[in-house]
Design a protein around this motif. Structure first.
Motif, mmCIF file in Angstrom:
data_model
loop_
_atom_site.group_PDB
_atom_site.id
_atom_site.type_symbol
_atom_site.label_atom_id
_atom_site.label_comp_id
_atom_site.label_asym_id
_atom_site.label_seq_id
_atom_site.Cartn_x
_atom_site.Cartn_y
_atom_site.Cartn_z
ATOM 1 N N GLU A 110 11.524 103.874 41.987
ATOM 2 C CA GLU A 110 11.510 102.981 43.147
ATOM 3 C C GLU A 110 12.178 103.648 44.341
ATOM 4 N N ASN A 166 7.957 105.350 44.624
ATOM 5 C CA ASN A 166 6.897 105.415 43.593
ATOM 6 C C ASN A 166 6.144 106.750 43.576
ATOM 7 N N LEU A 181 2.099 101.639 45.767
ATOM 8 C CA LEU A 181 3.344 101.059 46.274
ATOM 9 C C LEU A 181 3.061 99.592 46.604
#
Lengths: 326, 323
Positions: free
Chosen positions: A43, A47, A58
């Motif tokens: 994250e 991504n 994303l």
């Protein structure tokens, strides 16, 4: 831990005494290099696989956070449209599918429209949510694009569309097809107002979405490896009975075939978008000032500034633009 | 940049090459810490400069062709690096392919947002192949049209750098409408409601050049050439012998000075001593100065006036009837 998450059903897991407050799927496997990636690291890295650079999808909201200055933006409420106009039913009622998608995503349809600033310039972004019925385009999505375009015109802002879509929404039939001309009109409204219309074709951009507003950008960019095309690869393969070439319908393939301007890594996307908007919106930063400086420069600028923009940076009139590295 | 390229001497530069060789030798000697030979180097350098001045002030048209094609001459991307900040290359014709023979994009010239378009020849084998030696295919000209439209829509001046032996001759190029692409490109140049300034920086090769040079102001570097056909091509057609390239070069009136006299171009940009390949930076700076002046001169004109100025200028060329 992982095998437990993957193979043991939650109920049974609670029976064997696994802690219920541990979220599932802490680790994800990169589909490209098969590296295991910790979800938080992934994250934090937008991504993008830290091992091989593969760009995963994303979520729509994250897109907005990464593109708007300081992650700040205002989402606009989209008008509620008549639901399921054809009373469509396949294996399941369309109205039920919609309900499911709405409850799982927490939004009313597959598009978010927001406004804010990108690189200090007023910008409206319409981003598709692929998680909502594959980002398919029906009336509500068409309305989202129209609302975004009109807001951009109203605010004298740049308009950015970020499609990520399987194409037209079959469950709305011919009315989905009509979103192609409708969204094209949206684009025309932005262009007629002299405002920049920029498209970031996100993975995947296909079908009627590609064949309408997504291919009409003043500037078109995409991320590495994104699928962009009209017909699906499987359909083409079945039709022509041939194996498709490597990299077919990927963003790099489209660049080579003249369809898009650039393939930009996700980490560079914000800066690139900001620069393009700036170049198109702020045509001459303090036009008068530059004019005076330019005149003065005629006398002083006999030395040849390598790499840097001769007069501008020498005079300090070039506000903040970095000299090109050689 | 230019310095890193092989310093290729042209055949008429032989005396200069010899003198520069001597200087080089002396410099190596002085490195050994022997006697100071500064004076001798200086004396030789003066001779080199004088020789360069003499040679380059009276280059024959054929010699100009050779200089214009000199591999060490700054190319389009060198000008872009030197003059344009925030350069953001844009790609593709939205129809068939990206053609690297023509590069283009957005950027700033002295703070002003502009669209830049130009032919790039490349500087080593790899980049020459990538840019197809600066010979564009139809998609290159269609990209140019697209970028000019973009400029028009946003009111951005267009700067073009012309440096091509010509549009690429090939089967595919013909199939995809090379002629149509060039024709339309000329038409788009003439339609623009924004200023367009073109610089011939090396070779202005025929249709491939005019496609992006039907401009409000057309400027040529002092030792660049611009012609309807290459001297070699002309010689093989009219003399039936490519060996007559020198004669053809003389006959074609392809030098910047001749073209200025003919009213085909608006200005000659002076090159540094011994031409642009000896001091790329100075040539680029001079080009920057000329672009600045040209844009300033067009500043007051609105879209209609810019189109009219372009029309009037081209209609007048070679015409004595006043049509």
């Amino acid at each position: 831990m992982n095998w437990l998450n993957n193979y043991v059903r939650p109920k049974i897991r609670s029976l064997v005494g696994a802690k219920s407050d541990v979220p599932e799927n802490l680790w994800l496997q990169c589909v490209s290099c098969e590296q295991m990636l910790f979800h938080r690291d992934l994250e934090d890295n937008l991504n993008v696989c830290s091992n091989c650079g593969h760009h995963m999808r994303l979520p729509a909201r994250r897109r907005l956070e990464t593109l708007f200055d300081d992650g700040k933006f205002q989402e606009i409420e989209l008008p509620e449209n008549v639901v399921d106009p054809l009373k469509f039913r396949d294996r399941k009622r369309y109205s039920d599918r919609l309900k499911d998608s709405r409850s799982s995503t927490g939004r009313t349809d597959a598009i978010i429209v927001a406004h804010g600033e990108v690189g200090g310039q007023k910008t409206v972004i319409a981003v598709f949510d692929f998680a909502f019925m594959g980002g398919s385009m029906g009336i509500a999505v068409g309305n989202g694009i129209l609302a975004g375009a009109q807001l951009a015109v109203l605010q004298d802002a740049a308009f950015v569309a970020i499609p990520s879509s399987g194409g037209a929404r079959m469950q709305e039939g011919i009315l989905s097809l009509m979103q192609m001309p409708r969204t094209t009109i949206a684009v025309q409204q932005v262009k007629e107002a002299g405002l920049p219309y920029i498209v970031i074709l996100a993975d995947p951009t296909t079908g009627g979405v590609t064949a309408s507003f997504a291919m009409l950008g003043d500037i078109a960019m995409s991320e590495p490896g994104s699928i962009i095309g009209f017909a699906g690869a499987r359909v083409i393969e079945e039709t022509i009975r041939e194996k498709l070439p490597d990299g077919f319908q990927r963003s790099e393939y489209l660049l080579e075939h003249g369809m898009i301007d650039m393939v930009v890594k996700r980490h560079d996307l914000k800066d690139t978008l900001a620069r393009v908007i700036d170049l198109l919106m702020r045509k001459s930063p303090g036009a008068e000032i530059v004019q005076i400086k330019a005149d003065a420069g005629e006398v002083s600028d006999t030395d040849s500034g390598t790499g840097t923009d001769g007069v501008g940076s020498a005079d300090g009139a070039d506000d903040g633009s970095k000299p090109d590295p050689d | 940049m230019a310095e890193t390229r092989v310093h290729a001497f042209l055949d008429f530069e032989k005396p200069i090459a010899e003198l520069e060789g001597k200087i080089e030798e002396l410099r190596h000697l002085s490195d050994d810490g022997e006697i100071s030979i500064v004076d001798e180097v200086e004396r030789l350098q003066t001779r080199v400069d004088r020789q360069l001045d003499q040679t380059y002030s009276k280059l024959s048209p054929w010699q100009k062709v050779q200089v214009a094609r000199h591999p060490g001459r700054p190319h389009c991307l060198d000008y872009v690096r030197g003059l344009i900040t925030e350069f953001t290359p844009l790609a593709g014709d939205r129809g068939y392919a990206e053609d690297n023979a023509i590069i283009g994009g957005l950027g700033r010239f002295e703070g002003q947002s502009v669209v830049v378009i130009g032919q790039e020849k490349g500087h080593d084998t790899e980049s020459r192949v990538k840019h197809n030696f600066g010979m564009a295919r139809p998609e290159g000209y269609r990209k140019a049209q697209r970028l000019m439209h973009l400029a028009d829509r946003f009111g951005l001046p267009v700067i073009t750098f012309v440096d091509t032996a010509g549009a690429y001759p090939g089967i595919g190029a013909e199939e995809r409408g090379q002629a149509q692409a060039i024709a339309r490109s000329i038409e788009v140049c003439l339609e623009l409601t924004v200023p367009i300034v073109s610089l011939v920086i090396g070779e202005g090769g025929s249709g491939g050049a005019i496609a992006i040079a039907a401009a409000n102001r057309v400027l040529m570097l002092e030792h660049s050439v611009y012609s309807v056909i290459s001297p070699e091509g002309c010689a093989s057609i009219l003399w039936r012998d490519g060996g007559h390239a020198t004669d053809a070069a003389n006959a074609l009136k392809l030098t910047a000075q001749d073209l200025l006299a003919l009213g085909v171009i608006d200005e000659v940009i002076p090159e540094p001593l011994g031409a642009a390949h000896r001091d790329g930076e100075a040539a680029i700076a001079a080009a920057g100065q000329a672009i600045r002046n040209s844009l300033a001169g067009l500043k007051g004109l609105d879209g209609a006036a810019l189109r009219q100025q372009r029309r009037d200028k081209f209609l007048k060329m070679g015409d004595t009837t006043g049509l």
